[in-house]
Design an enzyme around this catalytic site. Structure first.
Site, PDB file in Angstrom:
ATOM      1  N   CYS A  53       9.317  75.995 122.271  1.00  0.00           N
ATOM      2  CA  CYS A  53      10.672  75.847 122.813  1.00  0.00           C
ATOM      3  C   CYS A  53      11.138  77.167 123.439  1.00  0.00           C
ATOM      4  O   CYS A  53      11.129  78.212 122.779  1.00  0.00           O
ATOM      5  CB  CYS A  53      11.648  75.417 121.726  1.00  0.00           C
ATOM      6  SG  CYS A  53      13.299  75.145 122.401  1.00  0.00           S
ATOM      7  N   PRO A 106       7.903  65.289 122.727  1.00  0.00           N
ATOM      8  CA  PRO A 106       9.233  65.334 122.102  1.00  0.00           C
ATOM      9  C   PRO A 106      10.227  65.934 123.079  1.00  0.00           C
ATOM     10  O   PRO A 106       9.930  66.942 123.720  1.00  0.00           O
ATOM     11  CB  PRO A 106       9.014  66.270 120.905  1.00  0.00           C
ATOM     12  CG  PRO A 106       7.860  67.149 121.294  1.00  0.00           C
ATOM     13  CD  PRO A 106       6.997  66.337 122.215  1.00  0.00           C
ATOM     14  N   ASN A 149      -0.433  69.421 128.569  1.00  0.00           N
ATOM     15  CA  ASN A 149       0.947  68.996 128.822  1.00  0.00           C
ATOM     16  C   ASN A 149       1.541  69.834 129.954  1.00  0.00           C
ATOM     17  O   ASN A 149       1.204  71.000 130.115  1.00  0.00           O
ATOM     18  CB  ASN A 149       1.774  69.150 127.528  1.00  0.00           C
ATOM     19  CG  ASN A 149       3.265  68.971 127.727  1.00  0.00           C
ATOM     20  OD1 ASN A 149       4.046  69.870 127.440  1.00  0.00           O
ATOM     21  ND2 ASN A 149       3.676  67.824 128.226  1.00  0.00           N
ATOM     22  N   GLY A 150       2.431  69.185 130.706  1.00  0.00           N
ATOM     23  CA  GLY A 150       3.157  69.869 131.775  1.00  0.00           C
ATOM     24  C   GLY A 150       2.874  69.275 133.133  1.00  0.00           C
ATOM     25  O   GLY A 150       1.743  69.272 133.602  1.00  0.00           O
TER      26      GLY A 150
HETATM   27  C1  FMN Z   1      15.323  67.844 127.786  1.00  0.00           C
HETATM   28  C2  FMN Z   1      14.054  68.352 127.154  1.00  0.00           C
HETATM   29  C3  FMN Z   1      13.999  68.501 125.787  1.00  0.00           C
HETATM   30  C4  FMN Z   1      12.836  68.991 125.183  1.00  0.00           C
HETATM   31  N1  FMN Z   1      12.782  69.082 123.822  1.00  0.00           N
HETATM   32  C5  FMN Z   1      11.624  69.477 123.220  1.00  0.00           C
HETATM   33  C6  FMN Z   1      11.503  69.482 121.796  1.00  0.00           C
HETATM   34  O1  FMN Z   1      12.407  69.095 121.062  1.00  0.00           O
HETATM   35  N2  FMN Z   1      10.316  69.920 121.271  1.00  0.00           N
HETATM   36  C7  FMN Z   1       9.267  70.346 122.062  1.00  0.00           C
HETATM   37  O2  FMN Z   1       8.214  70.721 121.546  1.00  0.00           O
HETATM   38  N3  FMN Z   1       9.367  70.325 123.403  1.00  0.00           N
HETATM   39  C8  FMN Z   1      10.499  69.884 123.994  1.00  0.00           C
HETATM   40  N4  FMN Z   1      10.556  69.816 125.360  1.00  0.00           N
HETATM   41  C9  FMN Z   1       9.360  70.133 126.146  1.00  0.00           C
HETATM   42  C10 FMN Z   1       8.522  68.876 126.415  1.00  0.00           C
HETATM   43  O3  FMN Z   1       8.038  68.327 125.206  1.00  0.00           O
HETATM   44  C11 FMN Z   1       7.344  69.171 127.354  1.00  0.00           C
HETATM   45  O4  FMN Z   1       6.525  70.143 126.751  1.00  0.00           O
HETATM   46  C12 FMN Z   1       7.793  69.691 128.719  1.00  0.00           C
HETATM   47  O5  FMN Z   1       8.850  68.903 129.230  1.00  0.00           O
HETATM   48  C13 FMN Z   1       6.636  69.680 129.715  1.00  0.00           C
HETATM   49  O6  FMN Z   1       6.085  68.381 129.869  1.00  0.00           O
HETATM   50  P1  FMN Z   1       6.483  67.418 131.104  1.00  0.00           P
HETATM   51  O7  FMN Z   1       6.243  68.190 132.378  1.00  0.00           O
HETATM   52  O8  FMN Z   1       5.579  66.219 130.945  1.00  0.00           O
HETATM   53  O9  FMN Z   1       7.933  67.079 130.934  1.00  0.00           O
HETATM   54  C14 FMN Z   1      11.715  69.340 125.980  1.00  0.00           C
HETATM   55  C15 FMN Z   1      11.794  69.185 127.357  1.00  0.00           C
HETATM   56  C16 FMN Z   1      12.925  68.694 127.956  1.00  0.00           C
HETATM   57  C17 FMN Z   1      12.958  68.516 129.454  1.00  0.00           C
END
Ligand code: FMN
Length: 330
Positions: free
Chosen positions: A106, A22, A207-208
């Site tokens: 968050c 998300p 994740n990450g």
């Molecule tokens: C712009 C943005 C908005 C995000 N909004 C949410 C959110 O609404 N809920 C949530 O659980 N994580 C949110 N995240 C975190 C992501 O879901 C994810 O955990 C984080 O980006 C790490 O994963 P990645 O390296 O694959 O991006 C957000 C991340 C970004 C960059």
């Protein structure tokens, strides 16, 4: 070689082990549908504030609207009060949700400090337990949680929260391998995610910083997780989750997409934004997606400057066709 993964069972749903993360302001219905054009991928709403949901804020209610093809319908709730979250869970179920997810990750100041929600809930395991309990009792739907490793380097208590979640009957854990204090800096610690995976018997998603097949393989190997969730790397690449699904379930390595498909995907996504938001708002939201879709392409900077000045979507369509005409197929 990647360790091949099976589908995951969440309640009555059998789902692929690669989820779209998300992302507030990004993973709206239009983006999620575009991701799913490439294959079945579990997707969820952007975080939905429990209070705004209960106030029936129109923007929030729009976030709870799903297309009929989006199955299972997963709603992510953010809040801090167990009873209000439970009420919001009921309201989500009434709107058609199939699965609930609680946001305990968050890091944003407004949420984690202002509202003491999101990642701040990890600082209070007894409150986390009350929330899991209240949300589980509110509806028969499966409940899942998305969290970080902890608040900061001194308080990495995700294993404790994971065990509490398991004890309260949660169906799935999603762990972003950073603490709240890290926000998005440094590297996600997939080995630490593995320690949490070892603490419980319910499925765990890592994740990450997963960006491609190589990082997917490495994250799964380091964490021993049952699946993965991918966020930022899908910006401008909504086909990526399905490519990674084929990789982790069948060992098929991703190949670059022909430009015609990339162009059609961009058009389809923007058209969906228009249907969802109307032209004026769609133009505003589309600009950031167009930057991502053009990333790494020849003459992208010129395209972005033109798209930024464009007064209408017709103008943008033309610039987009010009841009793609200048690219070579991979
Ligand atoms: C712009 C943005 C908005 C995000 N909004 C949410 C959110 O609404 N809920 C949530 O659980 N994580 C949110 N995240 C975190 C992501 O879901 C994810 O955990 C984080 O980006 C790490 O994963 P990645 O390296 O694959 O991006 C957000 C991340 C970004 C960059």
């Amino acid at each position: 070689m990647v360790r091949l993964l099976s589908s995951l069972q969440i309640g009555k749903f059998s789902v692929p082990p690669v989820f779209l993360a998300p992302m507030a302001g990004i993973t709206d219905q239009a983006f999620r549908a575009t991701v799913r054009d490439f294959g079945v991928i579990p997707t969820m709403t952007e975080m939905v504030a429990a209070e705004a949901c209960l106030r029936r804020n129109p923007k929030t209610l729009q976030m709870l609207r799903f297309s009929s093809e989006e199955t299972p319908k997963i709603v992510q709730l953010v809040g801090k009060d167990p009873d209000r979250l439970a009420e919001a869970a009921k309201a989500s179920a009434d709107q058609g949700a199939d699965i609930l997810n609680i946001n305990m990750g968050c890091p944003a100041r407004k949420i984690a400090q202002g509202a003491a929600a999101g990642a701040a809930l990890m600082r209070d395991p007894s409150l986390a337990k009350q929330i899991f309990h209240a949300v589980r009792r509110a509806t028969p739907l499966p409940v899942t949680v998305k969290m970080r490793l902890g608040w900061d380097a001194q308080q990495k208590n995700a294993s404790e929260i994971a065990r509490i979640a398991e004890g309260e009957g949660l169906a799935l854990l999603i762990i972003h391998g950073r603490t709240r204090a890290q926000f998005y800096t440094g590297q996600a610690d997939w080995i630490a995610v593995g320690q949490i995976k070892k603490a419980v018997h319910i499925p765990v998603l890592v994740n990450g910083d997963i960006q491609d097949a190589e990082t997917a393989r490495a994250a799964l190997e380091a964490s021993g997780a049952d699946g993965l969730m991918i966020g930022r790397a899908t910006l401008g690449a909504p086909w990526l989750p399905n490519q990674l699904k084929l990789f982790v379930q069948q060992g098929i390595s991703p190949t670059p997409l022909p430009r015609e498909i990339r162009l059609q995907t961009t058009f389809r996504h923007i058209n969906r934004l228009i249907d969802l938001l109307g032209e004026e708002k769609a133009l505003f939201v589309a600009r950031k997606h167009l930057c991502w879709y053009s990333r790494g392409q020849a003459h992208a900077a010129t395209f972005r400057a033109r798209a930024h000045r464009a007064a209408s979507l017709e103008e943008i369509w033309q610039y987009l066709e010009d841009l793609f005409a200048l690219q070579n197929d991979p």
